[in-house]
Design an enzyme around this catalytic site. Structure first.
Site, PDB file in Angstrom:
ATOM      1  N   ASP A  29      62.982  18.732 -50.836  1.00 42.16           N
ATOM      2  CA  ASP A  29      63.425  18.872 -49.450  1.00 42.16           C
ATOM      3  C   ASP A  29      62.213  18.727 -48.525  1.00 42.16           C
ATOM      4  O   ASP A  29      61.422  19.655 -48.375  1.00 42.16           O
ATOM      5  CB  ASP A  29      64.086  20.259 -49.322  1.00 42.16           C
ATOM      6  CG  ASP A  29      64.592  20.554 -47.937  1.00 42.16           C
ATOM      7  OD1 ASP A  29      64.193  19.859 -46.982  1.00 42.16           O
ATOM      8  OD2 ASP A  29      65.384  21.505 -47.800  1.00 42.16           O
ATOM      9  N   LYS A  65      49.809  16.045 -39.091  1.00 40.90           N
ATOM     10  CA  LYS A  65      50.796  14.992 -39.390  1.00 40.90           C
ATOM     11  C   LYS A  65      50.252  14.055 -40.465  1.00 40.90           C
ATOM     12  O   LYS A  65      50.969  13.643 -41.387  1.00 40.90           O
ATOM     13  CB  LYS A  65      51.133  14.218 -38.112  1.00 40.90           C
ATOM     14  CG  LYS A  65      52.260  13.204 -38.249  1.00 40.90           C
ATOM     15  CD  LYS A  65      51.828  11.836 -38.719  1.00 40.90           C
ATOM     16  CE  LYS A  65      53.004  10.868 -38.779  1.00 40.90           C
ATOM     17  NZ  LYS A  65      52.647   9.555 -39.332  1.00 40.90           N
ATOM     18  N   GLU A  87      55.560   3.957 -43.958  1.00 43.01           N
ATOM     19  CA  GLU A  87      54.370   3.636 -43.148  1.00 43.01           C
ATOM     20  C   GLU A  87      53.289   2.918 -43.956  1.00 43.01           C
ATOM     21  O   GLU A  87      52.875   3.406 -45.011  1.00 43.01           O
ATOM     22  CB  GLU A  87      53.800   4.951 -42.579  1.00 43.01           C
ATOM     23  CG  GLU A  87      52.656   4.730 -41.606  1.00 43.01           C
ATOM     24  CD  GLU A  87      52.164   6.036 -40.969  1.00 43.01           C
ATOM     25  OE1 GLU A  87      52.959   6.989 -40.798  1.00 43.01           O
ATOM     26  OE2 GLU A  87      50.969   6.093 -40.655  1.00 43.01           O
ATOM     27  N   HIS A  98      45.724  -1.102 -40.551  1.00 44.78           N
ATOM     28  CA  HIS A  98      47.118  -1.260 -40.120  1.00 44.78           C
ATOM     29  C   HIS A  98      47.404  -2.714 -39.784  1.00 44.78           C
ATOM     30  O   HIS A  98      48.446  -3.256 -40.122  1.00 44.78           O
ATOM     31  CB  HIS A  98      47.371  -0.419 -38.865  1.00 44.78           C
ATOM     32  CG  HIS A  98      47.754   0.987 -39.183  1.00 44.78           C
ATOM     33  ND1 HIS A  98      49.025   1.337 -39.545  1.00 44.78           N
ATOM     34  CD2 HIS A  98      47.044   2.122 -39.191  1.00 44.78           C
ATOM     35  CE1 HIS A  98      49.072   2.634 -39.772  1.00 44.78           C
ATOM     36  NE2 HIS A  98      47.879   3.136 -39.578  1.00 44.78           N
TER      37      HIS A  98
HETATM   38  C1  MEV Z   1      49.071   8.282 -38.801  1.00 43.89           C
HETATM   39  O1  MEV Z   1      50.330   8.329 -39.427  1.00 43.89           O
HETATM   40  C2  MEV Z   1      48.253   9.499 -39.197  1.00 43.89           C
HETATM   41  C3  MEV Z   1      46.941   9.670 -38.438  1.00 43.89           C
HETATM   42  O2  MEV Z   1      47.199   9.616 -37.047  1.00 43.89           O
HETATM   43  C4  MEV Z   1      46.393  11.020 -38.839  1.00 43.89           C
HETATM   44  C5  MEV Z   1      45.222  11.475 -38.009  1.00 43.89           C
HETATM   45  O3  MEV Z   1      45.088  11.054 -36.838  1.00 43.89           O
HETATM   46  O4  MEV Z   1      44.445  12.305 -38.535  1.00 43.89           O
HETATM   47  C6  MEV Z   1      45.985   8.567 -38.750  1.00 43.89           C
END
Ligand code: MEV
Length: 435
Positions: free
Chosen positions: A282, A266, A83, A385
């Site tokens: 892992d 995430k 990413e 991005h």
């Molecule tokens: C993208 O991979 C991760 C984000 O969505 C995390 C977040 O929203 O805090 C930018």
């Protein structure tokens, strides 16, 4: 005739034979087949021994996050991830943290949990007592399995017995707490559980079935903390103190809402997992452990899930972030000890123990989360991005390396970040009329 995927003895074939089979199966071109080739420095026999039915490798981009300072020591952090923006975001966040001294971290000893499930126990409460009465013998028997681990100060340290109601009736579940030292611990823990299972079943008067490590590593935690100075967070349109408040609002959103919290956590794992992958650990174990830990902690407050980080404002008005998460990772055994790139990455990191690696993971997770919240609470994450996306488009439209920045800049300027436009620009540059 329909093709069958039932290929007898696939595992016995050579890598070349397996590739030939794939070539025929998918009508792969020479060039497509080359994508499976082993890069120099990654010996085919090493990879062939790591998993089954190997045909090649799947290289991910490996980037180095800079600026990390943890407990007064500097680190360059290898991150393997597909990413865009993650490595840049971690580096930027570490730079802000660095201005206030960097990250401070701590951790528990590296204790993993092994579980033994015992069924058909006539009197679970009595069974519990009988097992706990034999604690010393059980620990000694477990430790006899791994004298090397014991020599290094690790090994089985505690026995716990839980009485678990379930949809299939009550179960007795024994937890064996094992200090895994610098190993991930999976092999040691599973072997010890298998060794103890018959005796546990005998003591309980039931039958032992599952004997396996738990990925909810609540006894193997790492924590990190950092101050992000308000004055460094100002944007052209918002003061530093406004940005601090906006980040606190973003954090409060995650703490109040599981839908936001899943994304918040995430983002943390973007950082954590990419270092876990880079070190050959892992990543499923750490992902599963982190998310279950977040849910398990939330359950104490009757909530669904909790952010792994938390934020507050200090007296000076600066933002203070902290994180706590399970870090079931090792430096010895597994792919970390075998994969040439993982070995080089560990050397670059310079971590000397699994605990140090775990604490570094916590710091990277916090950095990543701070960077995401900062971007989301100010300009949004799309700009960063889009810059990378534009560069990718430029390259895939045929821009030469020295032209990529120029083409990307035009795409961004025109707000036309599309492949067809990239191709037009490249063709004009190369003197061919577009169209
Ligand atoms: C993208 O991979 C991760 C984000 O969505 C995390 C977040 O929203 O805090 C930018």
């Amino acid at each position: 005739m329909t093709r069958s995927s039932e290929i007898s003895g696939f595992y016995r074939r050579t890598i070349e034979e397996r590739r030939a089979l794939l070539r025929e199966w998918a009508d792969l071109s020479e060039e497509e087949l080359r994508a499976y080739e082993f890069p120099p420095g990654i010996p085919a026999p090493t990879v062939d021994r790591m998993i089954e039915n190997v045909v090649g490798v799947m290289p991910l981009p490996l980037g180095i996050a800079t600026n990390f300072r943890i407990n007064g020591k500097d680190y360059l952090v290898p991150m393997a991830i597909e990413e865009p923006s993650v490595v840049a975001a971690a580096s930027n966040a570490a730079k802000v943290a660095r201005a206030a001294g960097g990250f401070s971290t701590s951790s528990t000893p590296p204790v993993m949990i092994g579980q033994v499930q015992i069924l058909d126990v006539p009197d679970p409460a009595a069974a519990r007592h009988r097992i706990l009465d034999r604690r010393e013998e059980l620990l000694a028997a477990a430790n006899a399995v791994d004298p090397v681990l014991v020599k290094f100060g690790g090994g089985a340290k505690e026995v716990e017995v839980r009485l678990l109601p379930s949809s299939r009736g009550p179960m007795v579940v024994v937890h064996l707490l094992v200090d895994a030292r610098d190993a991930g611990g999976m092999n040691a823990v599973n072997t010890m559980c298998e060794k103890l299972a018959p005796e546990l079943a005998r003591l309980a008067g039931g039958r032992a079935v599952l004997r396996i490590i738990s990925n909810l590593a609540v006894h193997r935690l790492a924590r990190a903390r950092a101050t992000f100075r308000a004055e460094l967070l100002a944007t052209p349109t918002a003061s530093g103190s406004q940005v601090v408040d906006a980040i606190l609002d973003a954090y409060a959103f995650a703490a109040a809402d599981p839908f936001r919290c899943a994304t918040h956590n995430k983002g943390i794992m973007n950082g954590v997992s990419s270092v876990v992958v880079a070190t050959g650990n892992d990543f499923r174990a750490i992902e599963s452990g982190a998310h279950t830990f977040a849910a398990w902690q939330a359950s104490h407050d009757h909530a669904v899930v909790r952010p792994l980080t938390s934020y507050e404002k200090d007296r000076a008005g600066d933002l203070v972030g902290s994180i706590e998460l399970p870090v079931p990772v090792g430096l010895i055994g597994g792919a970390t000890a075998v994969h040439p790139t993982a070995k080089a990455n560990v050397k670059v990191l310079g971590v000397k123990s699994a605990r140090e690696l775990g604490e570094l993971l916590a710091a990277v997770g916090l950095a990543q989360n701070f960077a995401a919240l900062r971007a989301l609470a100010t300009e949004g994450i799309q700009r960063g991005h889009m810059e990378l996306h534009a560069r990718n488009l430029a390259a895939s439209a045929g821009a030469r390396p020295d032209e990529v920045d120029r083409v990307a800049a035009t795409l961004l300027e025109e707000k036309a970040i599309r492949f067809d436009r990239a191709k037009e620009i490249v063709e004009t540059l190369h003197g061919r009329p577009a169209g």
